[in-house]
Scaffold this motif. Structure first.
Motif, short mmCIF file in Angstrom:
data_model
loop_
_atom_site.label_atom_id
_atom_site.label_comp_id
_atom_site.label_asym_id
_atom_site.label_seq_id
_atom_site.Cartn_x
_atom_site.Cartn_y
_atom_site.Cartn_z
N THR A 1 0.83 -1.21 0.00
CA THR A 1 0.00 0.00 0.00
C THR A 1 0.86 1.26 0.00
N LEU A 2 1.91 1.26 0.80
CA LEU A 2 2.78 2.44 0.89
C LEU A 2 3.62 2.65 -0.35
N LYS B 1 5.99 10.43 -4.65
CA LYS B 1 5.55 11.76 -4.23
C LYS B 1 5.64 11.97 -2.72
N ARG B 2 5.94 10.89 -2.01
CA ARG B 2 6.03 10.97 -0.55
C ARG B 2 7.37 10.38 -0.09
N PRO B 3 8.48 11.04 -0.39
CA PRO B 3 9.78 10.50 0.04
C PRO B 3 9.91 10.41 1.55
N ASP B 4 9.06 11.14 2.29
CA ASP B 4 9.11 11.05 3.75
C ASP B 4 8.70 9.66 4.26
N LEU B 5 8.02 8.88 3.40
CA LEU B 5 7.63 7.52 3.79
C LEU B 5 8.76 6.51 3.60
N ARG B 6 9.81 6.91 2.87
CA ARG B 6 10.89 5.98 2.54
C ARG B 6 11.57 5.37 3.77
N PRO B 7 11.92 6.16 4.82
CA PRO B 7 12.55 5.54 6.00
C PRO B 7 11.69 4.45 6.64
N LEU B 8 10.38 4.68 6.70
CA LEU B 8 9.49 3.66 7.26
C LEU B 8 9.50 2.42 6.39
N VAL B 9 9.37 2.60 5.09
CA VAL B 9 9.35 1.46 4.17
C VAL B 9 10.66 0.69 4.26
N ASN B 10 11.77 1.39 4.39
CA ASN B 10 13.06 0.70 4.52
C ASN B 10 13.12 -0.13 5.80
N LEU C 1 -1.38 10.52 6.99
CA LEU C 1 -2.33 10.19 5.93
C LEU C 1 -1.61 9.51 4.78
N VAL C 2 -2.10 8.34 4.38
CA VAL C 2 -1.49 7.60 3.27
C VAL C 2 -2.09 8.13 1.97
N SER C 3 -1.38 9.07 1.39
CA SER C 3 -1.85 9.72 0.17
C SER C 3 -0.67 10.36 -0.54
N SER C 4 -0.73 10.41 -1.84
CA SER C 4 0.30 11.12 -2.59
C SER C 4 0.11 12.62 -2.52
#
Length: 561
Positions: A81-82, A88-97, A222-225
């Motif tokens: 999902t992420l 468009k949401r590079p701030d989510l990258r650390p969590l995904v990693n 919020l999970v959104s682009s």
């Protein structure tokens, strides 16, 4: 890539000798090992690369259903999902990693205790404030059910929580929010996890009921682009389906271990039946595989295992083919899941029973996997509900499934006929698909019709792949058993003719059974001790033994006598 896994200490440990919590802990350790072994990227997960499918279909998944449950939610749903928002949401990258490294476990909190499959109407709220959002569970019925959210196993957890976005008192529809659940020791403030009781006879996991008591999260949760988009969707249900876009892919992914399980059960029962013998009137022991009542269940499971194993990767490619209508892709996933799960439910109990008392013990795999399989019927969409939705849309002509030509096989004729007769029936019903007759006459046939489509597709794939004719004949006979009246009425196969065809098919399989069992390519993943006398003796020496030096008092013995 994963050839070493069956021999890894995590998988050679006999879990039946462990406590419940030791088994749960082992499942988390195994899940981390799988993540390290496959080393997936976010792109692998987002686009369902060959590496992603290799992991989700690895036969090792069938050895520990709790491990697979963890990974299905962690990888397929949470990371999946992420992943599509990362550009468009590079701030989510650390969590995904962190998720990719399994430093943090992701859980998917969608359904609620009081709503179940009606997940569109969830009640959990995410109220916008000047600083962010407040996630709240308004009543007990709105608690999230049943992903494993406890902190009991030393693992950080984060959830994708489906909640209704509330802005200025207005409900803007369901959205996903990233909500931290626990660290390695305790729950985060405002989050409650109530551990559910065990599911009898299954691989245990810390399944839970999760509640949120006014939990603050920032706007970036919020999970959104587009973080600034709080608008009401023009088509709310379509927007919801877009939010849960990984569910159709999950419907396909959760099916894989059950195909492996059918193969494992066929192998276990087949090998057991070849060395287990009876001494009858003669002197020489007779292997129980000599009896037709033993031959059919094993031939049936073997044929199903080979046919399903051949069809699954073909269907998986179709479900990710962007040239197909997304509804057709989801429909294919539903057909695969329905077909494989119902085959599983027929094959596993049948072969387990033919292994006698030994088939009822956990160390021989079949009894536990039969119970575990009941969960997959519900996971990523309840089979019957999925069938009802798909069947209804097909009857209404909203789209079509790519069924084999009726000239190809009896099974293709059956699938087309069942669909066609219900199309005609619908035309005659007062009130159409919204009338009560649709509910009472048509919907009860939904699962049979969807399963018939799967049978035809699987058989067609087997023909095209050149599977052995005896295997295809057994599969065809097994399918005919599902609707013998149709084949008698429409194909001229009376009950006696059906039995004669079965006899001929089994007779052609048995001389080559050992080869077909080897063709399942499952032996290295099987640890059931009944497969050979040597394996049993090794397991026997590992079991707890009780001895003592007590001496019975003879007067008490005499009294008992």
């Amino acid at each position: 890539m994963s050839h070493h896994l069956p021999r890894h200490p995590f998988f050679t440990t006999r879990t039946e000798f462990l406590s419940v919590d030791e088994r749960v802990s082992m499942s988390y350790q195994r899940a981390k090992l799988l993540m390290q072994t496959y080393n997936l990227s976010a792109s692998d997960v987002q686009f369902c690369s060959p590496r992603y499918w290799s992991m989700m279909t690895d036969p090792i998944m069938a050895l520990d259903t709790a491990m697979f449950t963890i990974l299905a939610a962690h990888v397929g749903l949470t990371i999946g999902t992420l992943s599509r928002h990362l550009h468009k949401r590079p701030d989510l990258r650390p969590l995904v990693n962190r998720l990719l490294r399994f430093d943090t476990v992701g859980i998917y909190l969608l359904t609620e205790r009081g709503h179940g499959l009606d997940a569109f109407n969830i009640e959990t709220t995410a109220t916008k404030t000047p600083e962010g959002f407040i996630i709240n569970t308004p009543r007990e019925e709105a608690c999230k059910f049943m992903p494993a959210s406890t902190p009991a196993f030393g693992i950080q957890k984060v959830a994708l929580v489906m909640a209704r976005l509330v802005v200025d008192g207005e409900d803007r529809g369901p959205r996903f929010f990233v909500v931290p659940i626990c660290n390695e020791r305790e729950m985060f403030e405002g989050v409650e996890s109530t551990r559910l009781g065990p599911r009898p006879g299954t691989s245990p996991l810390d399944f839970s009921i999760t509640r949120f008591n006014h939990v603050f999260v920032p706007y970036t949760a919020l999970v959104s682009s587009n973080l600034g988009d709080y608008s009401v969707p023009k088509a709310p249900l379509e927007a919801w389906w877009d939010e849960v876009w990984r569910i159709p892919l999950g419907t396909m992914a959760v099916t894989a271990p059950w195909i492996t399980s059918i193969k494992a059960a066929a192998f276990i029962a087949g090998k057991y039946s070849m060395h287990r013998s009876l001494t009858g009137k003669g002197v020489k022991p007779v292997p129980i595989i000599s009896f037709r009542t033993q031959q059919w269940p094993i031939a049936h499971a073997t044929a199903v295992g080979l046919v399903m194993n051949n069809w699954y990767p073909i269907a998986a490619r179709q479900t990710t083919d962007k040239s197909l209508d997304h509804r057709v892709r989801h429909g294919l996933a539903v057909i695969v899941k329905t077909t494989a799960c119902r085959h599983f439910q027929r094959c596993i109990p049948e072969v387990a029973e033919r292994c006698g008392a030994q088939g009822t013990f956990e160390h021989n795999y079949m009894a536990r996997i039969e119970n575990d399989g009941k969960g997959v019927i519900i996971a990523e969409g309840d089979v019957l509900t999925l069938c009802i939705r798909l069947f209804s849309e097909l009857l209404l002509g909203r789209y079509r499934m790519p069924l084999p030509d009726t000239s190809e096989s009896l099974l293709a004729q059956h699938a087309a006929s069942v669909l066609g007769e219900n199309v005609e029936l619908l035309k005659q019903l007062p009130g159409g698909h919204r009338g009560e007759s649709f509910n009472t006459l048509v919907l009860p046939q939904a699962e049979l019709a969807i399963e018939a489509m799967g049978h035809a597709m699987a058989y067609s794939a087997g023909l095209r792949s050149g599977l052995p004719r005896p295997i295809l004949d057994i599969y065809e006979c097994a399918v005919i058993r599902r609707d013998p009246a149709w084949y008698s009425e429409n194909a001229g196969l009376t009950r006696i003719i059906q039995r004669v065809r079965e006899d001929k098919a089994v007779t052609s399989v048995i001389p080559h059974l050992d080869t077909y069992l080897d063709d399942l390519h499952i032996e290295e993943y099987v640890s059931a001790p009944i497969v050979s006398d040597g394996a049993w003796k090794e397991y026997y020496s590992a079991m707890p033994v009780f001895t003592g030096n007590a001496v019975p008092i003879m007067d008490q013995v005499q009294a008992m006598l």
